[in-house]
Design an enzyme around this catalytic site. Structure first.
Site, PDB file in Angstrom:
ATOM      1  N   ASP A  10       3.593 -15.667 -55.300  1.00  0.00           N
ATOM      2  CA  ASP A  10       4.048 -17.042 -55.583  1.00  0.00           C
ATOM      3  C   ASP A  10       5.068 -17.376 -54.495  1.00  0.00           C
ATOM      4  OD1 ASP A  10       4.561 -19.496 -56.937  1.00  0.00           O
ATOM      5  OD2 ASP A  10       6.253 -18.619 -57.980  1.00  0.00           O
ATOM      6  N   SER A  11       5.588 -18.601 -54.551  1.00  0.00           N
ATOM      7  CA  SER A  11       6.645 -18.969 -53.612  1.00  0.00           C
ATOM      8  C   SER A  11       7.974 -18.319 -54.000  1.00  0.00           C
ATOM      9  CB  SER A  11       6.820 -20.489 -53.604  1.00  0.00           C
ATOM     10  OG  SER A  11       7.176 -20.924 -54.907  1.00  0.00           O
ATOM     11  N   CYS A  73       0.614 -19.120 -58.635  1.00  0.00           N
ATOM     12  CA  CYS A  73       1.173 -20.364 -58.104  1.00  0.00           C
ATOM     13  C   CYS A  73       0.150 -21.479 -58.296  1.00  0.00           C
ATOM     14  CB  CYS A  73       1.475 -20.195 -56.621  1.00  0.00           C
ATOM     15  SG  CYS A  73       2.096 -21.700 -55.861  1.00  0.00           S
ATOM     16  N   GLU A 152      15.084 -21.774 -58.799  1.00  0.00           N
ATOM     17  CA  GLU A 152      15.326 -20.767 -57.738  1.00  0.00           C
ATOM     18  C   GLU A 152      16.808 -20.497 -57.546  1.00  0.00           C
ATOM     19  OE1 GLU A 152      13.391 -18.591 -55.561  1.00  0.00           O
ATOM     20  OE2 GLU A 152      11.903 -19.320 -56.973  1.00  0.00           O
ATOM     21  N   CYS A 186       3.420 -25.254 -63.565  1.00  0.00           N
ATOM     22  CA  CYS A 186       4.059 -24.563 -62.438  1.00  0.00           C
ATOM     23  C   CYS A 186       4.655 -23.306 -63.053  1.00  0.00           C
ATOM     24  CB  CYS A 186       5.156 -25.434 -61.826  1.00  0.00           C
ATOM     25  SG  CYS A 186       6.225 -24.548 -60.654  1.00  0.00           S
ATOM     26  N   HIS A 188       7.065 -21.505 -62.288  1.00  0.00           N
ATOM     27  CA  HIS A 188       8.533 -21.518 -62.409  1.00  0.00           C
ATOM     28  C   HIS A 188       8.980 -22.081 -63.771  1.00  0.00           C
ATOM     29  CE1 HIS A 188       8.672 -20.831 -58.059  1.00  0.00           C
ATOM     30  NE2 HIS A 188       9.980 -20.694 -58.141  1.00  0.00           N
TER      31      HIS A 188
HETATM   32  N1  DGL Z   1       5.484 -21.633 -58.868  1.00  0.00           N
HETATM   33  C1  DGL Z   1       4.635 -22.409 -58.065  1.00  0.00           C
HETATM   34  C2  DGL Z   1       3.643 -23.216 -58.846  1.00  0.00           C
HETATM   35  O1  DGL Z   1       3.163 -22.717 -59.858  1.00  0.00           O
HETATM   36  C3  DGL Z   1       5.202 -23.023 -56.812  1.00  0.00           C
HETATM   37  C4  DGL Z   1       6.368 -23.910 -56.934  1.00  0.00           C
HETATM   38  C5  DGL Z   1       6.889 -24.377 -55.580  1.00  0.00           C
HETATM   39  O2  DGL Z   1       7.149 -23.524 -54.725  1.00  0.00           O
HETATM   40  O3  DGL Z   1       7.011 -25.596 -55.385  1.00  0.00           O
HETATM   41  O4  DGL Z   1       3.277 -24.303 -58.483  1.00  0.00           O
END
Ligand code: DGL
Length: 263
Positions: A10-11, A73, A152, A186, A188
């Site tokens: 993931d990011s 992600c 984050e 997402c 996150h």
């Molecule tokens: N966690 C990621 C997602 O599910 C990426 C979020 C990001 O880096 O903008 O989209």
């Protein structure tokens, strides 16, 4: 029986919520995780950038002997997941489809909300996938550019009220559409699930972080690990010190290595 690793990327922090589900359901599996913290957020990048970053992440993970990769992600999965899958000789499982399917199945009034990054919303992939499973469903999306940076940075703990306000501001127009089901589209956003539940206890909430692990279990059912000693490696592409406190809220005993540095 295979001792190969499961790769997850993931990011950043969102991917760890998927790893946490993986550990809960498949505790005997070896895992290598990459959080591309150097390039977070992905949600405001263009498709070419997202493709290039995803390819780099996959190449990094493939230094290990892998039996599958989880794209933890939605931004990658919604924009370039199908292309990556077409071109890959290793199984790539995505978070988006199982979340879309679940939401399509559990809605009662057929009105589904999706909170996601700008690029996930713009791709319309959630809408399209939900319609495959429930052609009558109406889907209302909201892009939430403030949330990933807030998560984050640890603001979701240290500035809880500000994070809650941002979340509820994004959610409000979807609630006004009388949704009965909400997809946290997402990975996150999984860390905000309790906030959502507390505020809207009647809403059915689907976190995109978690359901992919059922697909993984199904895929690996004849290829599970039988070893006692489990290896879990966690890499980030920048600033492990900035990452670790938030990471430990998700996986308490985690240690993080910066890519390029030996473990
Ligand atoms: N966690 C990621 C997602 O599910 C990426 C979020 C990001 O880096 O903008 O989209």
């Amino acid at each position: 029986m295979s001792r190969k690793y499961i790769g997850v990327f993931d990011s950043g922090l969102g991917g760890l919520t998927t790893v946490r589900s993986l550990i809960e359901k498949l505790p005997q599996e070896n895992v290598v995780f990459l959080g591309d913290t150097k390039n977070v957020p992905y949600g405001s990048k263009n498709r070419e950038e997202i493709l290039s970053l995803a390819c780099n992440n996959i190449a990094f993970l493939r230094q290990y002997d892998l039996k599958a990769i989880v794209i933890a992600c939605n931004t990658v999965d919604s924009n370039v997941g199908d292309k990556l899958r077409r071109e890959s000789d290793i199984r790539l499982l995505g978070v988006l489809d199982p979340a879309a399917k679940k939401a399509a199945e559990i809605t009662v009034n057929g009105r589904i909300g999706v909170l996601a990054t700008e690029m996930t919303v713009r791709s319309e992939t959630y809408k399209n996938r939900i319609h495959i499973y429930n052609s009558k469903a109406e889907v209302f999306q909201a892009a939430c550019p403030l949330l990933v940076p807030m998560i984050e940075s640890g603001d979701f703990i240290n500035k809880k009220e500000a994070t809650k306000k941002a979340l509820l501001d994004y959610l409000k127009p979807l609630i006004a559409e009388d949704i009965d089901t909400l997809v946290l589209g997402c990975t996150h956003y999984d860390v905000l699930i309790d906030m959502c539940k507390k505020e809207y206890p009647d809403l059915k909430i689907v976190s995109s972080s978690r359901l992919v692990i059922d697909d993984l279990l199904e895929y690996l059912k004849d290829d599970l690990n039988d070893q006692k000693e489990v290896k879990r490696l966690y890499y980030v592409s920048s600033d492990p010190d900035k990452f670790i406190d938030q990471a430990r809220l998700i996986i308490p005993n985690i240690n993080v290595i910066k890519t390029g540095e030996s473990d």
